[in-house]
Every structure is written in structure tokens, then in C-alpha cells.
Design a protein around this motif. Structure first.
Motif, mmCIF file in Angstrom:
data_model
loop_
_atom_site.group_PDB
_atom_site.id
_atom_site.type_symbol
_atom_site.label_atom_id
_atom_site.label_comp_id
_atom_site.label_asym_id
_atom_site.label_seq_id
_atom_site.Cartn_x
_atom_site.Cartn_y
_atom_site.Cartn_z
ATOM 1 N N VAL A 51 -1.571 1.920 -4.098
ATOM 2 C CA VAL A 51 -2.357 2.942 -4.161
ATOM 3 C C VAL A 51 -3.760 2.623 -5.167
ATOM 4 O O VAL A 51 -4.903 2.621 -4.824
ATOM 5 N N LYS A 110 -9.928 8.692 -0.176
ATOM 6 C CA LYS A 110 -8.813 8.959 0.735
ATOM 7 C C LYS A 110 -7.520 8.933 -0.085
ATOM 8 O O LYS A 110 -6.505 9.246 0.480
ATOM 9 N N TYR A 111 -7.608 8.064 -1.135
ATOM 10 C CA TYR A 111 -6.313 8.200 -2.120
ATOM 11 C C TYR A 111 -5.958 9.279 -3.121
ATOM 12 O O TYR A 111 -5.203 9.193 -3.846
ATOM 13 N N SER A 168 4.971 11.553 2.442
ATOM 14 C CA SER A 168 5.418 10.063 2.455
ATOM 15 C C SER A 168 4.605 9.314 1.677
ATOM 16 O O SER A 168 4.910 8.085 1.700
ATOM 17 N N GLU A 169 3.429 9.816 1.446
ATOM 18 C CA GLU A 169 2.375 8.838 0.705
ATOM 19 C C GLU A 169 2.210 9.004 -0.842
ATOM 20 O O GLU A 169 2.406 10.298 -1.053
ATOM 21 N N TRP A 170 1.872 8.126 -1.290
ATOM 22 C CA TRP A 170 1.314 8.236 -3.035
ATOM 23 C C TRP A 170 -0.117 8.672 -2.829
ATOM 24 O O TRP A 170 -0.850 7.954 -2.298
ATOM 25 N N LYS A 171 -0.407 9.450 -3.556
ATOM 26 C CA LYS A 171 -1.649 9.791 -3.826
ATOM 27 C C LYS A 171 -2.090 10.047 -5.451
ATOM 28 O O LYS A 171 -1.060 10.758 -6.201
ATOM 29 N N GLU A 205 0.735 -1.177 -0.012
ATOM 30 C CA GLU A 205 -0.080 -0.023 -0.112
ATOM 31 C C GLU A 205 0.696 1.289 0.264
ATOM 32 O O GLU A 205 0.298 2.304 -0.161
ATOM 33 N N ALA A 206 2.248 1.151 -0.030
ATOM 34 C CA ALA A 206 3.016 2.407 -0.099
ATOM 35 C C ALA A 206 3.699 2.544 -1.250
ATOM 36 O O ALA A 206 4.340 3.355 -1.341
ATOM 37 N N LYS A 213 3.761 12.329 -4.963
ATOM 38 C CA LYS A 213 4.167 11.999 -3.422
ATOM 39 C C LYS A 213 3.718 13.064 -2.720
ATOM 40 O O LYS A 213 4.076 14.206 -2.923
ATOM 41 N N THR A 223 -5.247 13.341 -4.321
ATOM 42 C CA THR A 223 -4.795 14.579 -3.752
ATOM 43 C C THR A 223 -5.893 15.550 -3.644
ATOM 44 O O THR A 223 -7.096 15.523 -3.972
#
Length: 154
Positions: A47, A65-66, A133-136, A41-42, A130, A68
Motif C-alpha cells: 500500500v 484511494k490509499y 480487509s484492506e490496509w489504509k 498490494e494487500a 486495517k 483512511t
């Protein structure tokens, strides 16, 4: 009856039994196989996998939630009248420092047709950024666009 006359009957019975056993094993394999393995999931592909599952399941809140903040502010909701995709298949992932492109194959099907439900397949791409620290997802393909149309809280 002689032994020579019974031998073909036995061979036929054994062959029918073996074919029946193979059919049962094949059906068991088909019906017990699980869904696709969850990706990390990272990762950008992970994602996209979770977002796509939420869209297919009709869960716009989970899908959002995923996205931007920019993707949510540009979102016009789901496309009415267009059936949700039946499945999404990962084609490739290109990951850069602050952005990624995940190419997918999107299969849609609709009701009817004299030979069963017709399917339409297209290839498109998700654009990810990015954020921290998360991919959106910044830009999903239009068949996989889903949001609740609530204004983004800033």
C-alpha cells in the motif's frame, strides 16, 4: 617488423577490446534494469509503495484511494514549495492485528548546486490501519502528504 615487436601491440589491442566490451555490457545492464518489483498490494508495504508512487507521479486522486477517511479529513493538501521526493526506499515493516508501521527513507533533491542537484535524505514512518480487509494509510510522512482537499463523503 619482428614477431616480438607485434606481440605487445596485439596484447594491447585485446585488452582495449575486452575493456570496451565490459563497458558496453555494464551500460546495457544499467539501462535495461527495471524498476522495483511491485509488492503485494494487500500488504502494508505494498500500500505504501503504491501510494508513494502516486505522490511522486503527482497523482493526488490515485494517492487518496490509499488513505483512511480520517487521514483525508485531516489533509491540508500538498506542501507547496517543497519538491516531491525523488525516491522512497522501504526500511522496515511492523505489522500488528489492526495497525502497521512502515518505515521508509525519503530522498528529495532540488535544482542547482555547483556539483549537481543536492539531495536530502530522511527516515520517517507511515501509520496504517486495517479498514475492513484492506490496509489504509492513516498518517503519511509530511513530505509524502498529498490529497485533493475535497470533503470526505460520509
Amino acid at each position: 617488423m619482428s614477431d616480438a615487436a607485434r606481440t605487445p601491440d596485439r596484447i594491447l589491442l585485446v585488452l582495449v577490446g575486452v575493456v570496451g566490451l565490459l563497458v558496453v555490457v555494464a551500460l546495457a545492464v544499467v539501462f535495461t534494469r527495471g524498476g522495483p518489483a511491485p509488492l503485494d498490494e494487500a500488504s502494508p508495504a505494498g500500500v505504501v509503495q503504491r501510494y508513494s508512487k502516486a505522490v511522486i507521479d503527482g497523482d493526488s486522486a490515485a494517492a487518496e484511494k490509499y488513505l483512511t477517511d480520517g487521514a483525508r479529513s485531516r489533509c491540508l493538501g500538498t506542501y507547496g514549495g517543497v519538491p516531491r521526493p525523488a525516491r522512497v526506499v522501504l526500511v522496515s515493516t511492523t505489522e500488528r492485528t489492526d495497525s502497521a508501521t512502515v518505515r521508509v527513507s525519503i530522498v528529495q533533491s532540488s535544482q542547482g548546486g555547483p556539483f549537481g542537484p543536492p539531495e536530502y535524505e530522511m527516515e520517517d514512518a507511515f501509520m496504517l490501519l486495517k479498514v475492513g480487509s484492506e490496509w489504509k494509510i492513516d498518517q503519511p510522512p509530511y513530505p509524502l502528504t498529498s490529497c485533493t482537499l475535497e470533503p470526505v463523503k460520509r
